[in-house]
Design an enzyme around this catalytic site. Structure first.
Site, PDB file in Angstrom:
ATOM      1  N   CYS A 296     -27.583  50.957  56.437  1.00 27.53           N
ATOM      2  CA  CYS A 296     -28.281  52.201  56.137  1.00 27.53           C
ATOM      3  C   CYS A 296     -28.677  52.918  57.431  1.00 27.53           C
ATOM      4  O   CYS A 296     -28.550  52.377  58.527  1.00 27.53           O
ATOM      5  CB  CYS A 296     -29.521  51.916  55.307  1.00 27.53           C
ATOM      6  SG  CYS A 296     -30.763  51.006  56.235  1.00 27.53           S
TER       7      CYS A 296
ATOM      8  N   CYS B  32     -34.964  46.316  58.691  1.00 26.72           N
ATOM      9  CA  CYS B  32     -33.926  46.849  59.589  1.00 26.72           C
ATOM     10  C   CYS B  32     -34.316  46.613  61.052  1.00 26.72           C
ATOM     11  O   CYS B  32     -33.467  46.301  61.887  1.00 26.72           O
ATOM     12  CB  CYS B  32     -33.732  48.345  59.368  1.00 26.72           C
ATOM     13  SG  CYS B  32     -33.227  48.756  57.693  1.00 26.72           S
TER      14      CYS B  32
ATOM     15  N   CYS C  26     -29.276  43.460  51.668  1.00 27.93           N
ATOM     16  CA  CYS C  26     -28.741  44.815  51.551  1.00 27.93           C
ATOM     17  C   CYS C  26     -27.287  44.897  52.003  1.00 27.93           C
ATOM     18  O   CYS C  26     -26.691  45.970  51.959  1.00 27.93           O
ATOM     19  CB  CYS C  26     -29.612  45.817  52.296  1.00 27.93           C
ATOM     20  SG  CYS C  26     -30.205  45.260  53.863  1.00 27.93           S
TER      21      CYS C  26
ATOM     22  N   ASP D 274     -26.096  44.538  55.006  1.00 25.54           N
ATOM     23  CA  ASP D 274     -25.921  45.115  56.342  1.00 25.54           C
ATOM     24  C   ASP D 274     -25.342  44.090  57.301  1.00 25.54           C
ATOM     25  O   ASP D 274     -25.628  42.902  57.194  1.00 25.54           O
ATOM     26  CB  ASP D 274     -27.275  45.551  56.933  1.00 25.54           C
ATOM     27  CG  ASP D 274     -27.815  46.781  56.227  1.00 25.54           C
ATOM     28  OD1 ASP D 274     -27.112  47.315  55.367  1.00 25.54           O
ATOM     29  OD2 ASP D 274     -28.946  47.184  56.553  1.00 25.54           O
TER      30      ASP D 274
END
Lengths: 138, 204
Positions: A64, A107, A37, A39
């Site tokens: 996110c 996450c 993603c 991140d």
């Protein structure tokens, strides 16, 4: 996808955003990322050398809402813990606390990885310092 | 997957979408390269790919099968859907490489940070920090944002060039080290792509 109230709270009022001096021998820095993603998360902790207790923790995350909330929560939990206690923080604890949906579990994994990386960095710095006089006598 | 005998005439199969004895459409197996009659190469010629896609689209089109058995009608629908996916994935060099890597057992979706070089994380973090500072500025930072976009797009261009080189090296030698490097570069590309997206959000 709707975020839980706790995620929104951490996202809107992130705790402990910022940086500690990474050259400070009492500071451990963990930098981790999730390529799928894009991140990237930096988490730092400062250990009181007298007590061995984490006295401060900071993070900065580009990602996110769930990634930001996971790292914000992690810094809250780290403060006041010993390193051994900090290592018992599991990504599942973060998932439960923030009610993360399955697609956002990675996450919380990232936050757990960041804690471990920061502790490993701190330990590496401190064993290196302790080992120095030995190396000098050779 | 073990090939099945032809469902229509019972002959043992060849690796093909159609039975080579009775020419009946077979149960489609979602193998993108096979669908387009291609060898498993990472470098593909886009024009050739498009020609193949058109040809196969005509051959598999459900309209050709509406007077055939329900089985064939069903297979033609499934095959058309797979063909469309195959073309979408294979015409995109990044999606294509990810498809091939996944098939060869490389983890693509669920990577942990240990798979990402620390220098890359540092670099991406710094680029994000710089971008954030620019964002917080007023309209006067627009030229700097334009500059940042140019820089990220250049990076992306370099990455794509490097990927193309590695594709050719892998195709020529079957070198597995090239695949590992491709995966690392694909990760880097995803980060850079995110930066491009972020900076473009600011420039609209």
């Amino acid at each position: 996808m709707a975020y839980s109230d706790k995620v929104l709270d951490h996202y809107n009022n992130p705790r402990n955003v910022g940086a500690l001096d990474k050259r400070d021998p009492n500071v451990g820095t963990g930098m981790v990322g999730a390529p799928e993603c894009g991140d990237v998360m930096k988490l730092q902790l400062r250990v009181d050398p007298g007590t061995g207790i984490i006295e401060d923790a900071r993070f900065k995350t580009f990602g996110c809402g769930s990634a930001i909330a996971s790292s914000s929560l992690a810094t809250e939990w780290l403060k006041g813990k010993t390193l051994d206690q900090a290592l018992t923080i599991k990504n599942t604890d973060i998932v439960n606390e923030l009610s993360l949906p399955p697609v956002k579990i990675h996450c919380s994994v990232l936050a757990e990885d960041a804690i471990r990386a920061a502790i490993a960095d701190y330990q590496k710095k401190n064993t290196a310092v302790a080992g120095q006089p030995v190396a000098q006598t050779v | 997957m073990q090939p099945e005998n032809c469902w229509h005439c019972g002959h043992s199969p060849e690796a093909s979408l159609f039975c080579r004895f009775c020419n009946t459409l077979q149960r489609p197996v979602p193998d993108y390269y096979r669908f387009l009659g291609l060898e498993r190469k990472l470098h593909l010629d886009p024009d050739d790919l498009q020609q193949r896609f058109y040809r196969m689209s005509r051959l598999l089109h459900p309209d050709r099968y509406h007077r055939r058995t329900p089985t064939e009608r069903q297979y033609s629908l499934e095959a058309t859907a797979i063909l469309n996916d195959a073309y979408r994935v294979l015409r995109d060099p990044v999606a294509r490489a990810e498809y091939v890597l996944k098939e060869l057992g490389f983890q693509i979706g669920e990577q942990r940070s240990k798979d990402v070089p620390p220098e890359l994380l540092e670099e991406v973090f710094d680029l994000n920090m710089a971008l954030e500072e620019l964002r917080e500025g007023d309209a006067s930072v627009r030229p700097q944002l334009e500059e940042a976009r140019k820089k990220f797009l250049n990076l992306q261009g370099e990455i794509d060039g490097r990927l193309e080189e590695l594709y050719r090296r892998h195709d020529a030698t079957g070198d597995r080290a090239a695949l590992t490097e491709i995966r690392t570069i694909l990760n880097r590309r995803r980060y850079v792509q995110n930066l491009v997206r972020e900076v473009e959000k600011e420039l609209v």
